[in-house]
Structure formats: structure tokens, C-alpha cells
Write an enzyme that holds these catalytic residues in place. Structure first.
Site: not given
Ligand code: AMP
Length: 285
Positions: A30-34, A37, A152, A187-188
């Protein structure tokens, strides 16, 4: 790196790679990458010939409208990070591309026990919206491999169930949770925390770790969970749940002795922001 905004051009590009016999890896976000991701993209780059990342803030999975409005969307910075990560394809669709009027994107499958407890109970409708968008994105991208984060954990379990029930020819890889130096899971939503709360939030991980130590010493599970909830509340982090469950059935685990797959999961609220974390304590293959 090619950025696609439309489904038609993306699928044309991917079809060309498929005809060349390339293995396609996919990372939905969902973006706001770290860094978390990026670690998924890195794993895909290692395993596959072509790595595609999608950035789409899915309105259907937000049970809290305020959360959807406030969800960070730093697209330029995201694209820069993906370019540096040497991702091949980025898919940045609009809502109408993912949910075209007239197309029924609803899916019919039982998401299983993971959908009914914890996140499933506290965020009604969230997993239905999440499964719907992941199914739609998989239908568009048709990857060989899908990379998702352990962060998640319930989401991943539901997608695993969906892939299996709907006989989708996709390999799902679970990637470990990346953490900030003090232990807070990346986390974003962390960017919305004050500097102080972000630092103090390391208590989520230390609480998980302390609970694990006591679990391994076979202390009563009810007391471990109660104390964890208390520690978090006292620190000003409103806990919604702290559970210790079987990683497949999502039933409560009552003792260390006969456990094969144990995961502790928790959700807290701080400064109006909801954070989740988990840790796998036992996994016997
Ligand atoms: P999101 O953008 O929050 O929907 O996350 C996209 C993907 O990145 C999902 O599969 C999340 O489980 C994964 N993700 C989010 N945070 C982390 C993290 N801290 N470490 C590893 N994977 C993550």
C-alpha cells in the site's frame, strides 16, 4: 524500471516476459515504503527473473474511514526506493482500474479460522477487502511467486488458504519482519507516531520477548497474557489483544509441552494509531 498505471499495458508487458519463460515475483503493497517492504522485493529479485511491486491503498480494507484518509502516500519517495532496489515493474493503479464498474471482484471462499479472531474480530470487513484486492491483483499480475510479510501473520494465513482453495498456481513466501533498531516492527503507520511514542513503542517487542521467556519456562499461559496486557496498558499503549495461538488453527495454545507451531500476536493503540506485531515462538516442521 517501468511504471504502469493501467492494467492493459501492465499485462502486455508481463505477457511478454511470460512468453520468454521468465519467472515473475510479485510484492503487493500500500506504499509508504520502508525497509520491510524492500526486503520482500529483494527476496523476489533473488528468487525470480522479474520483480513486480504494486502500490495501491485499497479503500475496501479500511474499516476506519479516518485511517484511510490519513494513510501516508509519498509516491515519489516510494518510486525512488524501488528504483534503487532495481525492481523491474511498478504497478500504481487507480481505484477504477482495480475495481472497474461492472466487474464483480468479490470472491467466494471460506477464509478459515485466521479470519475470525484477533484482527478479524477487531477490524470487521478488513480481511474480506484485503482478500478481494489481493485476489484481483493476482488475477492481473499472475505471478509465479508471491512475497508477503510475517508482520501481517493472519493476512498471510488467509491468502495461503485462498491460494489453496481456489487452486491458484502461485507459491507464497513468508518473509521475516524487519524492525527498527529498538525493536518496533517497521510499519507505514510508524511515521504518524510522535518521536517519543515511536521510541517508547519498543515496549511491544520487549513485551513479546518477555512473554516468550516465560512461556518457555512453562509458566501459566493465562498469567503471561494478562501480564503482557497490563505491561502495555501501564506504558500508555492501549492493548486490544495479546494472544498465544497455534499458527495453523488459530486456537489458543494452553501449554508449552505439546505445541508444534506457536505464534504470539498483539495489537495496540497509541496516539490514535493502531499497531500490530507478532513473533513465532515454536515451529516444528
Ligand atoms: P502493506 O504496505 O502494509 O500492505 O504491506 C505490504 C507487505 O509488506 C505485506 O506483505 C506486509 O506483511 C509486508 N510488511 C509490512 N511491514 C513489514 C516489515 N516490518 N517487515 C517485513 N515485511 C513487512
Amino acid at each position: 524500471m517501468i511504471i504502469h498505471k493501467r492494467v492493459a499495458t501492465l499485462t502486455r508487458d508481463l505477457d511478454r516476459y511470460r512468453r520468454q519463460g521468465k519467472i515473475i515475483g510479485f510484492v503487493p503493497t500500500m506504499g509508504a515504503l520502508h525497509e520491510g517492504h524492500l526486503s520482500l522485493a529483494e527476496r523476489s529479485r533473488h528468487d525470480c527473473d522479474i520483480t513486480a511491486v504494486s502500490i495501491f491503498v485499497n479503500p475496501k480494507q479500511f474499516n476506519d474511514p479516518e485511517d484511510l484518509i490519513k494513510y501516508p502516500r509519498p509516491l515519489e519517495a516510494d518510486l525512488k526506493m524501488l528504483l534503487e532496489q532495481k525492481v523491474d515493474i511498478v504497478f500504481v493503479p487507480e481505484v477504477e482500474d482495480v475495481y472497474p464498474p461492472g466487474l464483480n471482484t468479490k470472491i467466494d471462499f471460506d477464509p478459515g479460522p485466521a479470519s475470525r479472531v484477533m484482527e478479524g474480530a477487531f477490524r470487521p470487513g478488513h480481511f474480506d477487502g484485503m482478500a478481494e484486492v489481493v485476489h484481483r491483483l493476482l488475477d492481473i499480475v499472475r505471478p509465479d511467486k508471491l512475497y508477503m510479510g510475517q508482520k501481517d501473520f493472519q493476512q498471510l494465513a488467509i491468502i495461503r488458504q485462498m491460494i489453496s482453495d481456489l487452486h491458484m498456481p502461485i507459491i507464497l513466501e513468508m518473509c521475516p519482519t524487519l524492525r527498527e533498531p529498538h525493536g518496533l516492527a517497521m510499519s507505514s503507520r510508524n511515521t504518524r507516531l510522535s518521536e517519543n511514542a515511536r521510541k517508547e513503542a519498543s515496549i511491544i517487542y520487549t513485551t513479546l520477548t518477555e512473554a516468550q521467556r516465560r512461556f518457555e519456562e512453562e509458566e501459566p499461559v493465562a498469567a503471561i497474557k494478562r501480564d503482557a496486557m497490563e505491561t502495555l496498558s501501564k506504558a500508555g499503549f492501549e492493548p486490544e489483544y495479546f494472544e498465544i495461538v497455534d499458527g495453523l488453527t488459530f486456537q489458543n495454545v494452553d501449554s508449552y509441552a505439546d505445541s508444534q507451531y506457536v505464534v504470539a500476536l498483539c495489537a495496540i493503540r497509541v496516539e490514535g494509531i493502531r499497531l500490530i506485531d507478532n513473533d513465532i515462538w515454536i515451529r516444528k516442521e
